[in-house]
Design an enzyme around this catalytic site. Structure first.
Site, PDB file in Angstrom:
ATOM      1  N   GLY A  46      -9.492 -21.596  -2.790  1.00 20.45           N
ATOM      2  CA  GLY A  46     -10.180 -21.269  -4.035  1.00 20.45           C
ATOM      3  C   GLY A  46     -10.609 -22.543  -4.741  1.00 20.45           C
ATOM      4  N   GLN A  51     -12.586 -27.409 -12.274  1.00 22.02           N
ATOM      5  CA  GLN A  51     -12.012 -28.406 -11.352  1.00 22.02           C
ATOM      6  C   GLN A  51     -13.060 -29.411 -10.869  1.00 22.02           C
ATOM      7  OE1 GLN A  51      -9.983 -25.199  -8.852  1.00 22.02           O
ATOM      8  NE2 GLN A  51      -8.532 -26.888  -8.696  1.00 22.02           N
ATOM      9  N   CYS A  93      -2.339 -26.936  -5.707  1.00 19.37           N
ATOM     10  CA  CYS A  93      -3.571 -26.946  -6.501  1.00 19.37           C
ATOM     11  C   CYS A  93      -4.363 -28.194  -6.118  1.00 19.37           C
ATOM     12  CB  CYS A  93      -3.220 -26.980  -7.986  1.00 19.37           C
ATOM     13  SG  CYS A  93      -4.666 -27.033  -9.062  1.00 19.37           S
ATOM     14  N   LEU A  94      -5.651 -28.026  -5.902  1.00 22.38           N
ATOM     15  CA  LEU A  94      -6.472 -29.180  -5.516  1.00 22.38           C
ATOM     16  C   LEU A  94      -6.562 -30.197  -6.656  1.00 22.38           C
ATOM     17  CD1 LEU A  94      -9.294 -27.294  -3.561  1.00 22.38           C
ATOM     18  CD2 LEU A  94      -7.285 -28.459  -2.623  1.00 22.38           C
ATOM     19  N   HIS A 135      -4.634 -17.587  -9.855  1.00 15.33           N
ATOM     20  CA  HIS A 135      -4.650 -19.053  -9.951  1.00 15.33           C
ATOM     21  C   HIS A 135      -6.016 -19.540 -10.475  1.00 15.33           C
ATOM     22  CE1 HIS A 135      -3.337 -23.092  -8.223  1.00 15.33           C
ATOM     23  NE2 HIS A 135      -4.630 -23.300  -8.441  1.00 15.33           N
ATOM     24  N   GLU A 136      -7.097 -18.960  -9.933  1.00 14.42           N
ATOM     25  CA  GLU A 136      -8.449 -19.425 -10.324  1.00 14.42           C
ATOM     26  C   GLU A 136      -8.822 -18.973 -11.740  1.00 14.42           C
ATOM     27  OE1 GLU A 136      -9.544 -21.682  -8.562  1.00 14.42           O
ATOM     28  OE2 GLU A 136      -8.261 -21.276  -6.837  1.00 14.42           O
ATOM     29  N   HIS A 139      -7.352 -21.209 -14.153  1.00 17.30           N
ATOM     30  CA  HIS A 139      -8.140 -22.447 -14.339  1.00 17.30           C
ATOM     31  C   HIS A 139      -9.227 -22.226 -15.394  1.00 17.30           C
ATOM     32  CE1 HIS A 139      -6.731 -25.456 -11.539  1.00 17.30           C
ATOM     33  NE2 HIS A 139      -6.807 -24.661 -10.502  1.00 17.30           N
TER      34      HIS A 139
HETATM   35  O1  K1U Z   1      -7.677 -23.783  -7.271  1.00 22.29           O
HETATM   36  C1  K1U Z   1      -7.171 -24.565  -6.487  1.00 22.29           C
HETATM   37  O2  K1U Z   1      -6.616 -25.583  -6.860  1.00 22.29           O
HETATM   38  C2  K1U Z   1      -7.185 -24.235  -5.025  1.00 22.29           C
HETATM   39  C3  K1U Z   1      -5.842 -23.751  -4.545  1.00 22.29           C
HETATM   40  C4  K1U Z   1      -5.728 -22.268  -4.835  1.00 22.29           C
HETATM   41  C5  K1U Z   1      -4.491 -21.565  -4.423  1.00 22.29           C
HETATM   42  C6  K1U Z   1      -4.542 -20.226  -4.327  1.00 22.29           C
HETATM   43  C7  K1U Z   1      -3.426 -19.513  -3.933  1.00 22.29           C
HETATM   44  C8  K1U Z   1      -2.257 -20.145  -3.667  1.00 22.29           C
HETATM   45  C9  K1U Z   1      -2.208 -21.468  -3.793  1.00 22.29           C
HETATM   46  C10 K1U Z   1      -3.317 -22.199  -4.154  1.00 22.29           C
HETATM   47  C11 K1U Z   1      -5.710 -24.060  -3.077  1.00 22.29           C
HETATM   48  O3  K1U Z   1      -6.463 -23.596  -2.292  1.00 22.29           O
HETATM   49  S1  K1U Z   1      -4.454 -25.134  -2.606  1.00 22.29           S
HETATM   50  C12 K1U Z   1      -4.640 -25.255  -0.837  1.00 22.29           C
HETATM   51  C13 K1U Z   1      -4.147 -24.059  -0.122  1.00 22.29           C
HETATM   52  O4  K1U Z   1      -3.440 -23.233  -0.687  1.00 22.29           O
HETATM   53  C14 K1U Z   1      -4.513 -23.853   1.282  1.00 22.29           C
HETATM   54  C15 K1U Z   1      -5.262 -24.755   1.969  1.00 22.29           C
HETATM   55  C16 K1U Z   1      -5.596 -24.527   3.289  1.00 22.29           C
HETATM   56  C17 K1U Z   1      -5.170 -23.401   3.920  1.00 22.29           C
HETATM   57  C18 K1U Z   1      -4.400 -22.490   3.231  1.00 22.29           C
HETATM   58  C19 K1U Z   1      -4.064 -22.698   1.914  1.00 22.29           C
HETATM   59 ZN    ZN Z   2      -5.743 -25.028  -8.790  1.00 23.83          ZN
END
Ligand code: K1U
Ligand code: ZN
Length: 172
Positions: A46, A51, A93-94, A135-136, A139
């Site tokens: 997401g 972000q 979270c990115l 989560h989104e 944000h």
């Molecule tokens: O919004 C963000 O920071 C992105 C974040 C969103 C998220 C959603 C649900 C659970 C955790 C995080 C991420 O995408 S973090 C990376 C991640 O969860 C992931 C990356 C690659 C493959 C699978 C998951």
């Molecule tokens: Zn995030």
């Protein structure tokens, strides 16, 4: 298409409540497309417009598995209109790289949103997609997953974050 720079905690744009999208124009389409490219490259499941420094209510989500066809959801002005159950899963979270913690969320959510053509849709999500929607949308309301932690875990996060930042700076 362009890769956008992902803002990191404690960038002030991540604390702002994002403004509703009112113009459904070509620049919104371009932003959504660039955000999707940035999310896939990260990689993440997401990404929300704040972000990438844009305080607007736009988010992209794709929780499909690697071996599945992509299922990109572009959500404009999303709102959770119903929620059910509870879960406690690890999140990242990115905007807070290299830090992971378990967060309490609803297990299932109903989300109302508009698409890029201003049409309204309703989806019911569970599993990772439900967590990603929450989560989104957080944000868009200036909330980070670490804001859901207990005061003790949050103070441990702040200490760990200093070390993570030093590590990220060394990598640059
Ligand atoms: O919004 C963000 O920071 C992105 C974040 C969103 C998220 C959603 C649900 C659970 C955790 C995080 C991420 O995408 S973090 C990376 C991640 O969860 C992931 C990356 C690659 C493959 C699978 C998951
Ligand atoms: Zn995030």
């Amino acid at each position: 298409m362009a890769l956008l720079k992902i803002r990191h905690y404690p960038d002030p744009v991540l604390k702002k409540v994002a403004a509703p999208v009112t113009e459904f124009d070509e620049s919104l389409r371009q932003l959504a497309s660039d955000m999707a490219e940035t999310m896939y490259a990260a990689p993440g499941v997401g990404l929300a417009a704040p972000q990438v420094g844009i305080s607007k209510r736009l988010t992209v989500i794709d929780c499909s598995a690697r071996d599945e066809e992509a299922q990109l959801l572009i959500m404009v002005n999303p709102e959770i209109i119903a929620e059910e159950g509870e879960c406690f899963e690890e999140e990242g979270c990115l905007s807070v790289p290299e830090y992971y913690a378990r967060v309490n969320r609803s297990e299932k959510v109903k989300v109302r949103f508009q698409d890029l053509d201003e049409q309204t849709h309703l989806i019911e999500a569970d599993g990772l997609t439900a967590i990603a929607c929450q989560h989104e949308i957080d944000h868009l309301d200036g909330i980070l997953f670490v804001d859901h932690l207990s005061p003790l875990k949050r103070s441990l996060f702040r200490k760990k974050w200093k070390k993570i930042q030093e590590h990220l700076t060394e990598q640059m």
